[in-house]
Motif scaffolding. Structure first.
Motif, PDB file in Angstrom:
ATOM      1  N   THR A 207     -64.979  29.225  56.044  1.00 19.25           N
ATOM      2  CA  THR A 207     -63.991  30.245  55.427  1.00 19.25           C
ATOM      3  C   THR A 207     -64.726  31.549  55.846  1.00 19.25           C
ATOM      4  O   THR A 207     -65.965  31.775  55.712  1.00 19.25           O
ATOM      5  CB  THR A 207     -64.026  29.938  53.838  1.00 19.25           C
ATOM      6  OG1 THR A 207     -65.216  29.980  53.421  1.00 19.25           O
ATOM      7  CG2 THR A 207     -62.964  28.813  53.633  1.00 19.25           C
TER       8      THR A 207
ATOM      9  N   ASP B 245     -61.438  42.644  62.302  1.00 18.00           N
ATOM     10  CA  ASP B 245     -60.557  42.028  61.720  1.00 18.00           C
ATOM     11  C   ASP B 245     -59.426  41.174  62.619  1.00 18.00           C
ATOM     12  O   ASP B 245     -58.764  40.336  62.031  1.00 18.00           O
ATOM     13  CB  ASP B 245     -59.707  42.650  60.575  1.00 18.00           C
ATOM     14  CG  ASP B 245     -60.693  43.171  59.599  1.00 18.00           C
ATOM     15  OD1 ASP B 245     -61.740  42.369  59.321  1.00 18.00           O
ATOM     16  OD2 ASP B 245     -60.434  44.333  59.149  1.00 18.00           O
TER      17      ASP B 245
ATOM     18  N   ASN C 299     -63.506  35.905  55.767  1.00 19.53           N
ATOM     19  CA  ASN C 299     -62.621  37.133  55.736  1.00 19.53           C
ATOM     20  C   ASN C 299     -61.031  36.587  55.492  1.00 19.53           C
ATOM     21  O   ASN C 299     -60.089  36.999  56.132  1.00 19.53           O
ATOM     22  CB  ASN C 299     -62.528  37.839  57.117  1.00 19.53           C
ATOM     23  CG  ASN C 299     -62.095  39.214  57.213  1.00 19.53           C
ATOM     24  OD1 ASN C 299     -61.767  39.673  56.209  1.00 19.53           O
ATOM     25  ND2 ASN C 299     -61.329  39.412  58.282  1.00 19.53           N
ATOM     26  N   ARG C 300     -60.914  35.883  54.314  1.00 19.41           N
ATOM     27  CA  ARG C 300     -59.797  35.182  53.849  1.00 19.41           C
ATOM     28  C   ARG C 300     -58.968  34.395  54.852  1.00 19.41           C
ATOM     29  O   ARG C 300     -57.665  34.062  54.893  1.00 19.41           O
ATOM     30  CB  ARG C 300     -58.575  36.448  53.542  1.00 19.41           C
ATOM     31  CG  ARG C 300     -59.320  37.326  52.518  1.00 19.41           C
ATOM     32  CD  ARG C 300     -58.377  38.088  52.014  1.00 19.41           C
ATOM     33  NE  ARG C 300     -57.983  38.913  52.964  1.00 19.41           N
ATOM     34  CZ  ARG C 300     -58.602  40.246  53.448  1.00 19.41           C
ATOM     35  NH1 ARG C 300     -59.880  40.488  52.826  1.00 19.41           N
ATOM     36  NH2 ARG C 300     -58.316  41.042  54.113  1.00 19.41           N
ATOM     37  N   LYS C 301     -59.771  33.782  55.734  1.00 20.87           N
ATOM     38  CA  LYS C 301     -59.274  32.873  56.655  1.00 20.87           C
ATOM     39  C   LYS C 301     -60.097  31.460  56.931  1.00 20.87           C
ATOM     40  O   LYS C 301     -61.414  31.475  56.273  1.00 20.87           O
ATOM     41  CB  LYS C 301     -59.531  33.368  58.197  1.00 20.87           C
ATOM     42  CG  LYS C 301     -58.797  34.525  58.275  1.00 20.87           C
ATOM     43  CD  LYS C 301     -58.740  35.339  59.898  1.00 20.87           C
ATOM     44  CE  LYS C 301     -58.348  36.533  59.867  1.00 20.87           C
ATOM     45  NZ  LYS C 301     -58.658  37.209  61.039  1.00 20.87           N
ATOM     46  N   ASN C 302     -59.304  30.355  57.074  1.00 22.75           N
ATOM     47  CA  ASN C 302     -60.366  29.068  57.105  1.00 22.75           C
ATOM     48  C   ASN C 302     -60.126  28.222  58.346  1.00 22.75           C
ATOM     49  O   ASN C 302     -58.914  28.295  58.896  1.00 22.75           O
ATOM     50  CB  ASN C 302     -59.849  28.611  55.782  1.00 22.75           C
ATOM     51  CG  ASN C 302     -58.585  27.871  55.753  1.00 22.75           C
ATOM     52  OD1 ASN C 302     -58.434  26.789  56.106  1.00 22.75           O
ATOM     53  ND2 ASN C 302     -57.723  28.599  54.916  1.00 22.75           N
ATOM     54  N   HIS C 303     -60.759  27.308  58.534  1.00 20.55           N
ATOM     55  CA  HIS C 303     -60.542  26.402  59.680  1.00 20.55           C
ATOM     56  C   HIS C 303     -61.345  24.943  59.387  1.00 20.55           C
ATOM     57  O   HIS C 303     -62.494  25.114  58.719  1.00 20.55           O
ATOM     58  CB  HIS C 303     -61.457  27.040  60.991  1.00 20.55           C
ATOM     59  CG  HIS C 303     -61.366  26.062  62.061  1.00 20.55           C
ATOM     60  ND1 HIS C 303     -60.480  26.095  62.872  1.00 20.55           N
ATOM     61  CD2 HIS C 303     -62.518  25.383  62.417  1.00 20.55           C
ATOM     62  CE1 HIS C 303     -60.689  25.137  63.998  1.00 20.55           C
ATOM     63  NE2 HIS C 303     -61.927  24.651  63.564  1.00 20.55           N
TER      64      HIS C 303
ATOM     65  N   SER D 107     -59.919  35.484  64.974  1.00 25.34           N
ATOM     66  CA  SER D 107     -59.332  34.228  64.372  1.00 25.34           C
ATOM     67  C   SER D 107     -60.201  33.185  64.340  1.00 25.34           C
ATOM     68  O   SER D 107     -61.114  33.102  65.323  1.00 25.34           O
ATOM     69  CB  SER D 107     -57.998  33.860  64.961  1.00 25.34           C
ATOM     70  OG  SER D 107     -57.485  32.811  64.571  1.00 25.34           O
TER      71      SER D 107
ATOM     72  N   TYR E  70     -66.930  37.938  65.259  1.00 23.72           N
ATOM     73  CA  TYR E  70     -66.420  39.032  64.229  1.00 23.72           C
ATOM     74  C   TYR E  70     -66.844  40.526  64.863  1.00 23.72           C
ATOM     75  O   TYR E  70     -66.221  41.183  64.556  1.00 23.72           O
ATOM     76  CB  TYR E  70     -66.663  38.615  62.981  1.00 23.72           C
ATOM     77  CG  TYR E  70     -66.187  39.912  61.891  1.00 23.72           C
ATOM     78  CD1 TYR E  70     -64.790  39.972  61.899  1.00 23.72           C
ATOM     79  CD2 TYR E  70     -66.989  40.707  61.241  1.00 23.72           C
ATOM     80  CE1 TYR E  70     -64.320  40.926  60.869  1.00 23.72           C
ATOM     81  CE2 TYR E  70     -66.684  41.564  60.410  1.00 23.72           C
ATOM     82  CZ  TYR E  70     -65.276  41.542  60.093  1.00 23.72           C
ATOM     83  OH  TYR E  70     -64.783  42.655  59.373  1.00 23.72           O
TER      84      TYR E  70
END
Length: 274
Positions: free
Chosen positions: A35, A96, A37-41, A99, A91
């Protein structure tokens, strides 16, 4: 100063998948969830120090949560370090717009690809683009097409100056000169004998892209450049080599150049994103 964003790496036992039964015990694949920056993988993670890369619920609790197995704990810590290094690197490059998509594939690529090969490939691509844009009259055959191109930087330089005797290496754009310098200096640092015509040399390096991303190699190489630890003998070429004209020009200019260390580092950094 903005606070550095946190990168989270967690592991979970994917019990939603059909288990494999061994000795009457259900065993499941372990997944990682990243997780940032408010994203997840999330992706499968196979531990090398388990029987089949799978774990039972009891084993997961014991080895991953409680960290009772030193070898598995080391795997976890190394993985977390590598993933955080990749995420931070990408990053810093894309902000931002970065991905997490494809993170597991990138991790696998960085783990197996020699850094020296990637930097070589970048320099060769630079020469190809320069050739086709500025000296197309010298390259009317297919040798510099996308699918037919010198496999080593040595031969790329040799071929250029064999065909174009009017141009010297010092006439090339500075960024292209530094792409070549970056490879020469990195190969000197790694003691890989760059100027051998053996194309396998760049594939033999044990230093992978992930080693640069995780910082130790990058820091040590920067120190190597800053303190000019590369020696004259590291940059020697055989004058009897009939293909050495181009490489000799490159090395002679390098010897006379006050190296911009940060530019060298930036070019190697750029090779990560090809």
């Amino acid at each position: 100063m903005a606070k550095e964003k946190k990168i989270g790496v967690k592991f979970f036992l994917n019990t939603r998948l059909k288990p494999k039964v061994f000795a009457g015990v259900n065993r499941y694949p372990v997944y990682s969830r990243v997780t940032f920056n408010r994203k997840n993988h999330q992706s499968p993670f196979e531990f090398e120090n388990t029987f089949d890369g799978l774990m039972s619920e009891v084993e997961f609790e014991k080895y991953v949560i409680e960290k009772s197995n030193p070898k598995i704990t080391t795997e976890i810590e190394q993985y977390e370090k590598e993933i955080k290094g990749i995420v931070r690197t990408w990053y810093n490059k894309f902000g931002d717009n970065f991905s997490l998509l494809g993170l597991s594939e990138t991790h696998k690529e960085y783990k197996v690809t020699p850094l020296l090969f990637r930097v070589s490939f970048q320099a060769i691509e630079g020469i190809r683009n320069y050739v086709l844009d500025h000296r197309p009259d010298k390259y009317k055959d297919v040798f510099y097409a996308d699918d037919v191109f010198p496999t080593t930087l040595y031969f790329a330089l040799s071929d250029f100056f064999k065909r174009d005797e009017e141009t010297s290496f010092s006439d090339w754009p500075l960024i292209l000169q530094y792409s070549v310098f970056s490879f020469v200096l990195l190969s000197s640092y790694l003691k890989m004998g760059f100027w051998s015509g053996d194309s396998d040399k760049v594939f033999e390096s044990k230093v992978k892209m992930i080693d640069w991303v995780c910082g130790e190699t990058k820091i040590d190489f920067t120190n190597y450049l800053t303190h000019k630890k590369y020696m004259e003998e590291d940059l020697q070429l055989s004058p009897d080599d009939p293909f050495a004209k181009g490489p000799i020009q490159a090395v002679n200019l390098l010897k006379k150049t006050t190296i911009d260390t940060q530019m060298i580092i930036n070019i190697i950094d750029a090779s990560l994103f090809l």
